[in-house]
Write a protein that holds these residues in place. Structure first.
Motif, PDB file in Angstrom:
ATOM      1  N   ALA A 133      69.703 -45.956 -24.865  1.00 50.41           N
ATOM      2  CA  ALA A 133      70.080 -44.785 -25.648  1.00 50.41           C
ATOM      3  C   ALA A 133      68.525 -44.457 -26.420  1.00 50.41           C
ATOM      4  CB  ALA A 133      71.272 -45.006 -26.712  1.00 50.41           C
ATOM      5  N   GLU A 134      67.962 -45.466 -27.080  1.00 52.18           N
ATOM      6  CA  GLU A 134      66.893 -45.358 -27.841  1.00 52.18           C
ATOM      7  C   GLU A 134      65.438 -44.710 -26.812  1.00 52.18           C
ATOM      8  OE1 GLU A 134      63.590 -47.511 -30.621  1.00 52.18           O
ATOM      9  OE2 GLU A 134      65.360 -48.279 -30.230  1.00 52.18           O
ATOM     10  N   ALA A 135      65.644 -45.532 -25.591  1.00 57.12           N
ATOM     11  CA  ALA A 135      64.878 -44.996 -24.726  1.00 57.12           C
ATOM     12  C   ALA A 135      64.916 -43.471 -24.209  1.00 57.12           C
ATOM     13  CB  ALA A 135      64.736 -45.840 -23.181  1.00 57.12           C
ATOM     14  N   VAL A 144      63.321 -41.668 -26.802  1.00 54.26           N
ATOM     15  CA  VAL A 144      61.717 -41.759 -26.839  1.00 54.26           C
ATOM     16  C   VAL A 144      61.360 -41.077 -25.365  1.00 54.26           C
ATOM     17  CG1 VAL A 144      59.736 -43.333 -26.432  1.00 54.26           C
ATOM     18  CG2 VAL A 144      61.703 -43.663 -27.994  1.00 54.26           C
ATOM     19  N   PHE A 145      62.018 -41.192 -24.460  1.00 53.33           N
ATOM     20  CA  PHE A 145      61.350 -40.353 -23.157  1.00 53.33           C
ATOM     21  C   PHE A 145      61.513 -38.899 -23.150  1.00 53.33           C
ATOM     22  CE2 PHE A 145      61.107 -44.686 -21.691  1.00 53.33           C
ATOM     23  CZ  PHE A 145      59.789 -44.924 -21.070  1.00 53.33           C
ATOM     24  N   GLY A 146      62.454 -38.654 -24.051  1.00 50.09           N
ATOM     25  CA  GLY A 146      62.942 -37.137 -23.935  1.00 50.09           C
ATOM     26  C   GLY A 146      64.182 -36.608 -22.921  1.00 50.09           C
ATOM     27  N   GLY A 147      64.756 -37.601 -22.505  1.00 45.95           N
ATOM     28  CA  GLY A 147      65.946 -36.952 -21.700  1.00 45.95           C
ATOM     29  C   GLY A 147      66.356 -38.230 -20.636  1.00 45.95           C
ATOM     30  N   MET A 148      67.352 -38.065 -20.091  1.00 52.68           N
ATOM     31  CA  MET A 148      67.828 -39.107 -19.084  1.00 52.68           C
ATOM     32  C   MET A 148      67.060 -39.325 -18.147  1.00 52.68           C
ATOM     33  SD  MET A 148      72.100 -39.386 -19.238  1.00 52.68           S
ATOM     34  CE  MET A 148      72.474 -37.455 -18.746  1.00 52.68           C
ATOM     35  N   GLN A 149      66.839 -38.281 -17.227  1.00 51.76           N
ATOM     36  CA  GLN A 149      66.090 -38.562 -16.268  1.00 51.76           C
ATOM     37  C   GLN A 149      64.684 -39.350 -16.482  1.00 51.76           C
ATOM     38  OE1 GLN A 149      67.035 -37.782 -13.009  1.00 51.76           O
ATOM     39  NE2 GLN A 149      65.186 -38.906 -12.571  1.00 51.76           N
ATOM     40  N   GLU A 150      63.813 -38.807 -17.665  1.00 47.30           N
ATOM     41  CA  GLU A 150      62.748 -39.295 -17.777  1.00 47.30           C
ATOM     42  C   GLU A 150      62.684 -40.570 -18.249  1.00 47.30           C
ATOM     43  OE1 GLU A 150      64.065 -36.651 -19.172  1.00 47.30           O
ATOM     44  OE2 GLU A 150      62.625 -35.066 -18.548  1.00 47.30           O
ATOM     45  N   SER A 174      65.349 -42.685 -17.099  1.00 48.67           N
ATOM     46  CA  SER A 174      65.783 -43.188 -15.599  1.00 48.67           C
ATOM     47  C   SER A 174      64.090 -43.839 -15.015  1.00 48.67           C
ATOM     48  CB  SER A 174      66.360 -42.433 -14.772  1.00 48.67           C
ATOM     49  OG  SER A 174      66.640 -43.016 -13.524  1.00 48.67           O
ATOM     50  N   ASP A 175      63.417 -42.751 -14.980  1.00 46.06           N
ATOM     51  CA  ASP A 175      61.979 -43.042 -14.541  1.00 46.06           C
ATOM     52  C   ASP A 175      61.231 -44.071 -14.985  1.00 46.06           C
ATOM     53  OD1 ASP A 175      62.823 -40.806 -12.576  1.00 46.06           O
ATOM     54  OD2 ASP A 175      61.640 -39.551 -13.528  1.00 46.06           O
ATOM     55  N   GLY A 176      61.221 -43.741 -16.340  1.00 43.29           N
ATOM     56  CA  GLY A 176      60.199 -44.791 -17.232  1.00 43.29           C
ATOM     57  C   GLY A 176      60.979 -46.164 -17.440  1.00 43.29           C
ATOM     58  N   LEU A 177      62.169 -46.497 -17.196  1.00 42.39           N
ATOM     59  CA  LEU A 177      62.810 -47.557 -16.956  1.00 42.39           C
ATOM     60  C   LEU A 177      62.953 -48.045 -15.562  1.00 42.39           C
ATOM     61  CD1 LEU A 177      65.610 -47.262 -19.791  1.00 42.39           C
ATOM     62  CD2 LEU A 177      63.542 -48.283 -20.244  1.00 42.39           C
ATOM     63  N   ASP A 178      62.781 -47.376 -14.820  1.00 45.39           N
ATOM     64  CA  ASP A 178      62.919 -47.782 -13.286  1.00 45.39           C
ATOM     65  C   ASP A 178      64.368 -48.430 -13.214  1.00 45.39           C
ATOM     66  OD1 ASP A 178      62.432 -48.117 -10.607  1.00 45.39           O
ATOM     67  OD2 ASP A 178      61.726 -50.241 -10.713  1.00 45.39           O
ATOM     68  N   MET A 179      65.313 -47.293 -13.683  1.00 43.07           N
ATOM     69  CA  MET A 179      66.868 -47.359 -13.511  1.00 43.07           C
ATOM     70  C   MET A 179      67.446 -46.428 -12.943  1.00 43.07           C
ATOM     71  SD  MET A 179      69.015 -48.480 -17.272  1.00 43.07           S
ATOM     72  CE  MET A 179      68.275 -50.093 -17.329  1.00 43.07           C
ATOM     73  N   PRO A 180      68.358 -46.532 -12.112  1.00 41.13           N
ATOM     74  CA  PRO A 180      69.150 -45.455 -11.521  1.00 41.13           C
ATOM     75  C   PRO A 180      69.807 -44.569 -12.605  1.00 41.13           C
ATOM     76  CG  PRO A 180      69.897 -47.496 -10.451  1.00 41.13           C
ATOM     77  CD  PRO A 180      68.848 -47.875 -11.553  1.00 41.13           C
ATOM     78  N   ILE A 181      69.767 -43.318 -12.733  1.00 46.77           N
ATOM     79  CA  ILE A 181      70.329 -42.484 -13.669  1.00 46.77           C
ATOM     80  C   ILE A 181      71.817 -42.749 -13.988  1.00 46.77           C
ATOM     81  CG2 ILE A 181      70.855 -40.489 -11.888  1.00 46.77           C
ATOM     82  CD1 ILE A 181      69.638 -39.823 -15.268  1.00 46.77           C
ATOM     83  N   GLN A 182      72.693 -43.119 -13.000  1.00 48.51           N
ATOM     84  CA  GLN A 182      73.859 -43.693 -13.214  1.00 48.51           C
ATOM     85  C   GLN A 182      74.090 -44.761 -14.075  1.00 48.51           C
ATOM     86  OE1 GLN A 182      72.483 -43.253  -9.968  1.00 48.51           O
ATOM     87  NE2 GLN A 182      73.742 -41.635  -9.269  1.00 48.51           N
ATOM     88  N   VAL A 230      71.809 -45.404 -16.638  1.00 48.12           N
ATOM     89  CA  VAL A 230      71.414 -44.881 -17.768  1.00 48.12           C
ATOM     90  C   VAL A 230      72.697 -44.241 -18.234  1.00 48.12           C
ATOM     91  CG1 VAL A 230      69.911 -43.144 -18.929  1.00 48.12           C
ATOM     92  CG2 VAL A 230      69.117 -44.587 -17.150  1.00 48.12           C
ATOM     93  N   GLN A 231      73.272 -43.291 -17.482  1.00 41.54           N
ATOM     94  CA  GLN A 231      74.600 -42.752 -18.008  1.00 41.54           C
ATOM     95  C   GLN A 231      75.643 -43.871 -18.447  1.00 41.54           C
ATOM     96  OE1 GLN A 231      75.421 -40.421 -14.519  1.00 41.54           O
ATOM     97  NE2 GLN A 231      74.392 -38.690 -15.554  1.00 41.54           N
ATOM     98  N   ARG A 232      75.709 -44.898 -17.550  1.00 42.20           N
ATOM     99  CA  ARG A 232      76.787 -45.948 -17.761  1.00 42.20           C
ATOM    100  C   ARG A 232      76.317 -46.463 -19.341  1.00 42.20           C
ATOM    101  NH1 ARG A 232      77.807 -51.169 -17.426  1.00 42.20           N
ATOM    102  NH2 ARG A 232      75.946 -51.918 -16.608  1.00 42.20           N
TER     103      ARG A 232
END
Length: 105
Positions: free
Chosen positions: A51-53, A56-62, A64-72, A74-76
């Motif tokens: 949630a903090e990421a 910091v990254f400015g959105g879920m997609q960002e 997801s990309d920054g953490l190398d984690m699927p968007i699903q 991140v949403q979970r």
């Protein structure tokens, strides 16, 4: 008389074996319960970090990309973080209600 004592010893032995088996089963269940609690705590910590990421990254997609984690994923984790925050808010509200009922502190 010796036959009864022999049967009594075997029955006691069976009882002791059953008690020992139950004790081991309960110990295993207790170990699993403790491990599940640790997993839950770790998931909550990861969820709060995700949630903090997102912030910091400015959105879920960002994030997801920054953490190398699927968007699903991140949403979970965001859902878990929201549930945790709502639970904390409910606890705080309940504590406030109790304090008011006791006469304010």
């Amino acid at each position: 008389m010796s036959v009864q004592n022999s049967n009594s010893d075997r029955a006691l032995s069976r009882k002791q074996r059953l008690q020992e088996k139950q004790r081991r089963q309960l110990a295993v269940v207790d170990t699993v319960d403790k491990a599940e609690a640790k997993v839950r705590k770790a998931e909550v910590e990861v969820a709060m970090a995700v949630a903090e990421a997102v912030q910091v990254f400015g959105g879920m997609q960002e994030a997801s990309d920054g953490l190398d984690m699927p968007i699903q994923t991140v949403q979970r984790f965001l859902g878990l973080a929201q549930d945790e925050a709502a639970g904390a808010a409910n606890v705080a509200e309940a504590v406030g209600t109790v304090v008011e009922a006791v006469g304010g502190a």
